[in-house]
Structure formats: C-alpha cells, structure tokens
Scaffold this motif. Structure first.
Motif, PDB file in Angstrom:
ATOM      1  N   PRO A 189     -17.004  -4.590  28.136  1.00 38.46           N
ATOM      2  CA  PRO A 189     -17.687  -3.341  28.478  1.00 38.46           C
ATOM      3  C   PRO A 189     -19.125  -3.593  28.921  1.00 38.46           C
ATOM      4  CG  PRO A 189     -17.463  -3.553  26.097  1.00 38.46           C
ATOM      5  CD  PRO A 189     -16.673  -4.655  26.691  1.00 38.46           C
ATOM      6  N   VAL A 190     -19.545  -2.886  29.950  1.00 36.43           N
ATOM      7  CA  VAL A 190     -20.910  -2.983  30.478  1.00 36.43           C
ATOM      8  C   VAL A 190     -21.475  -1.577  30.570  1.00 36.43           C
ATOM      9  CG1 VAL A 190     -22.383  -3.712  32.390  1.00 36.43           C
ATOM     10  CG2 VAL A 190     -20.303  -5.013  31.858  1.00 36.43           C
ATOM     11  N   ARG A 191     -22.669  -1.403  30.043  1.00 36.01           N
ATOM     12  CA  ARG A 191     -23.378  -0.135  30.150  1.00 36.01           C
ATOM     13  C   ARG A 191     -24.755  -0.408  30.746  1.00 36.01           C
ATOM     14  NH1 ARG A 191     -18.925   0.599  29.299  1.00 36.01           N
ATOM     15  NH2 ARG A 191     -17.884   1.871  27.683  1.00 36.01           N
ATOM     16  N   ILE A 192     -25.094   0.319  31.790  1.00 37.77           N
ATOM     17  CA  ILE A 192     -26.382   0.146  32.472  1.00 37.77           C
ATOM     18  C   ILE A 192     -27.173   1.441  32.355  1.00 37.77           C
ATOM     19  CG2 ILE A 192     -27.521  -0.333  34.675  1.00 37.77           C
ATOM     20  CD1 ILE A 192     -25.007  -1.895  35.512  1.00 37.77           C
ATOM     21  N   ALA A 207     -27.336  -0.349  41.299  1.00 36.96           N
ATOM     22  CA  ALA A 207     -26.090   0.016  41.978  1.00 36.96           C
ATOM     23  C   ALA A 207     -25.451  -1.203  42.637  1.00 36.96           C
ATOM     24  CB  ALA A 207     -26.366   1.105  43.008  1.00 36.96           C
ATOM     25  N   ARG A 208     -26.267  -2.081  43.155  1.00 34.50           N
ATOM     26  CA  ARG A 208     -25.735  -3.315  43.750  1.00 34.50           C
ATOM     27  C   ARG A 208     -25.068  -4.177  42.682  1.00 34.50           C
ATOM     28  NH1 ARG A 208     -29.103  -7.428  47.787  1.00 34.50           N
ATOM     29  NH2 ARG A 208     -27.391  -8.924  48.087  1.00 34.50           N
ATOM     30  N   LEU A 209     -25.653  -4.188  41.484  1.00 33.46           N
ATOM     31  CA  LEU A 209     -25.050  -4.935  40.383  1.00 33.46           C
ATOM     32  C   LEU A 209     -23.697  -4.346  39.998  1.00 33.46           C
ATOM     33  CD1 LEU A 209     -25.078  -7.024  38.106  1.00 33.46           C
ATOM     34  CD2 LEU A 209     -26.487  -5.436  36.772  1.00 33.46           C
ATOM     35  N   VAL A 210     -23.596  -3.021  39.988  1.00 37.84           N
ATOM     36  CA  VAL A 210     -22.316  -2.372  39.691  1.00 37.84           C
ATOM     37  C   VAL A 210     -21.240  -2.862  40.656  1.00 37.84           C
ATOM     38  CG1 VAL A 210     -21.093  -0.165  39.701  1.00 37.84           C
ATOM     39  CG2 VAL A 210     -23.349  -0.333  38.637  1.00 37.84           C
ATOM     40  N   ASP A 211     -21.582  -2.958  41.931  1.00 36.11           N
ATOM     41  CA  ASP A 211     -20.627  -3.424  42.930  1.00 36.11           C
ATOM     42  C   ASP A 211     -20.190  -4.861  42.683  1.00 36.11           C
ATOM     43  OD1 ASP A 211     -20.576  -1.031  44.307  1.00 36.11           O
ATOM     44  OD2 ASP A 211     -22.155  -1.607  45.711  1.00 36.11           O
TER      45      ASP A 211
END
Length: 251
Positions: A189-192, A207-211
């Motif tokens: 799990p990742v939460r930003i 947002a780039r990291l999410v991608d």
C-alpha cells in the motif's frame, strides 16, 4: 525518547531514536527531508502516535544532518541512501512502513527497492524523487549551473534557514538514482499526501510518481490549501489517519 548513536558500515556516526513495536505491530520509519532532522514537529508527533498505538518507530538523521556526524556539504544521494539502509538494517526489526517527507520520499522509495522483503508500505509526504535533477537543476539560472560545474558549488536561497550549499557532487550523483523515468516496482500500500500550494515540490511531481509506481493499492490526497511542510494540526491529523489506514491494511 532518547537519542542514541550507531556507526554505519561506511563508518558514519548517525543519530537515531527507536522504540520497538509491540507483538503483532509494525515499525514505522521516519525519513527526513533535505536539510531536515529528527527534531521536527511531524516526526515528534508521529513518535507520540506510534507510542499510543503500539507500533514501533525509528527516526534517524542522515550524515551531515541534525545530530549526526559529517558536513551537509559533503552529502550525496548515494551517501544518504546508504545511511537509510544502515538505519533500517541495524536498528529496526520485522516489517516496516516508511514515512518519507520530501527528499525522505525519495529515500523511502530507494529503500523499498533495495529491501523489498522488509518494506511493506509507504506513506509519502510531498515526495521528491529525482529532485536534484528534475526540480532543482532546472530552477538554477545558467549562471548558477555554470558556477556548480566550474567551481563545484553554488548557494541556493532557502525559505527555512540559511542558504543551502548545492554541490556538483550532489547533482551528478543524484542522476544515477533517478527512478521516475520507468516503472517503480512496489506492491504494498502507498499513500501520498501532497499540498497543492507547495512551492518546493509541485503537486504534478507527485502525480508523476503515481504514474510510475506499480502498486495497485495507491491513493494520493491533494490538499488544496496545503504547503510543503503539511505541519498544521489538520495535516498532522491526516497523517495519523493515513498511518492508521496503512497499518490496518497490513495487519
């Protein structure tokens, strides 16, 4: 919690605080931002949260930061990554959730890639992977870039403290640790948490990291009026709730 010291395999004396987890609980590891240390409000509050919930907590200062030995100007991404791995290898047992703030988000991701058997979850606050190349270097004027390349350093103004010394070694070393240009393999799990008024790490960077991340259990929370520090009471409450959620997912 009392600050103690250990010596890393590279021979660096690093400051840390650690409280072990209760049976069946996780250890949360705090990774500080650039020029930050474990005297900050968020890490102190996170330690209180961990003590209340029975989770373990580990916080440490990179070399050249806080109470650890070394000069900040001598630091590189390689060196601080080594410090992070040394801390989790020698001072924390069992499964880990890394809470990384700003540069600490980059260190958290590098640690997760290096220790996939240990790092089970990530909580990232204004994460700044690749910041030396993708955020810092383009902001420098041509004159500052030339100063770095020709003289070995430049001084970068800071909103929080005295100007930072940015070295050629930091910039060049950071290039080998860039991770945003290809998939980042992590299945936990990742939460930003990301402020949209962040003047240091724009929300589009998160947002780039999410991608790039492969994790399917990933949530990004954009805080419209949030700044880079995210240290207001409502921000701290959101951090606690996020850590509670990740812990519930993993235990």
């Amino acid at each position: 919690m009392t600050t103690s010291y250990f010596t890393s395999p590279q021979g660096r004396r690093l400051a840390f605080r650690h409280n072990p987890a209760s049976t069946g609980k996780l250890t949360f590891v705090w990774m500080c931002g650039f020029k930050s240390d474990i005297s900050g409000n968020k890490v102190l509050r996170l330690e209180d949260w961990a003590n209340r919930t029975g989770h373990g907590i580990l916080a440490f200062d990179y070399s050249g930061h806080g109470q650890s030995d070394g000069a900040f100007e001598d630091g590189t991404v390689s060196q601080w990554r080594d410090d992070a791995l040394a801390a989790i290898d020698s001072q924390a047992d069992g499964p880990l959730v890394i809470v990384g703030s700003s540069m600490g988000g980059w260190m958290a991701l590098l640690a997760a890639l290096a220790r996939p058997d240990r790092v089970k979850g990530l909580v990232l606050i204004a994460p700044a992977p690749d910041f030396t190349e993708k955020l810092m270097w383009p902001e420098f004027s041509p004159e500052a870039q030339a100063e770095i390349m020709e003289h070995g350093f430049t001084l970068r103004p800071s909103d929080y403290d005295e100007p930072y010394t940015i070295t050629r070694a930091l910039i060049e070393d950071g290039r080998q640790w860039q991770i945003l240009d290809k998939p980042i393999g992590f299945d936990g799990p990742v939460r930003i948490l990301q402020g949209m008024q962040d003047s240091d790490v724009p929300w589009t960077h998160a947002a780039r990291l999410v991608d790039a991340l492969t994790a399917s259990d990933l949530t990004i929370t954009l805080i419209k009026d949030g700044d880079h520090r995210l240290s207001r009471e409502q921000d701290i409450a959101r951090l606690f709730a996020t850590c509670d959620e990740v812990a519930a997912t993993l235990t």
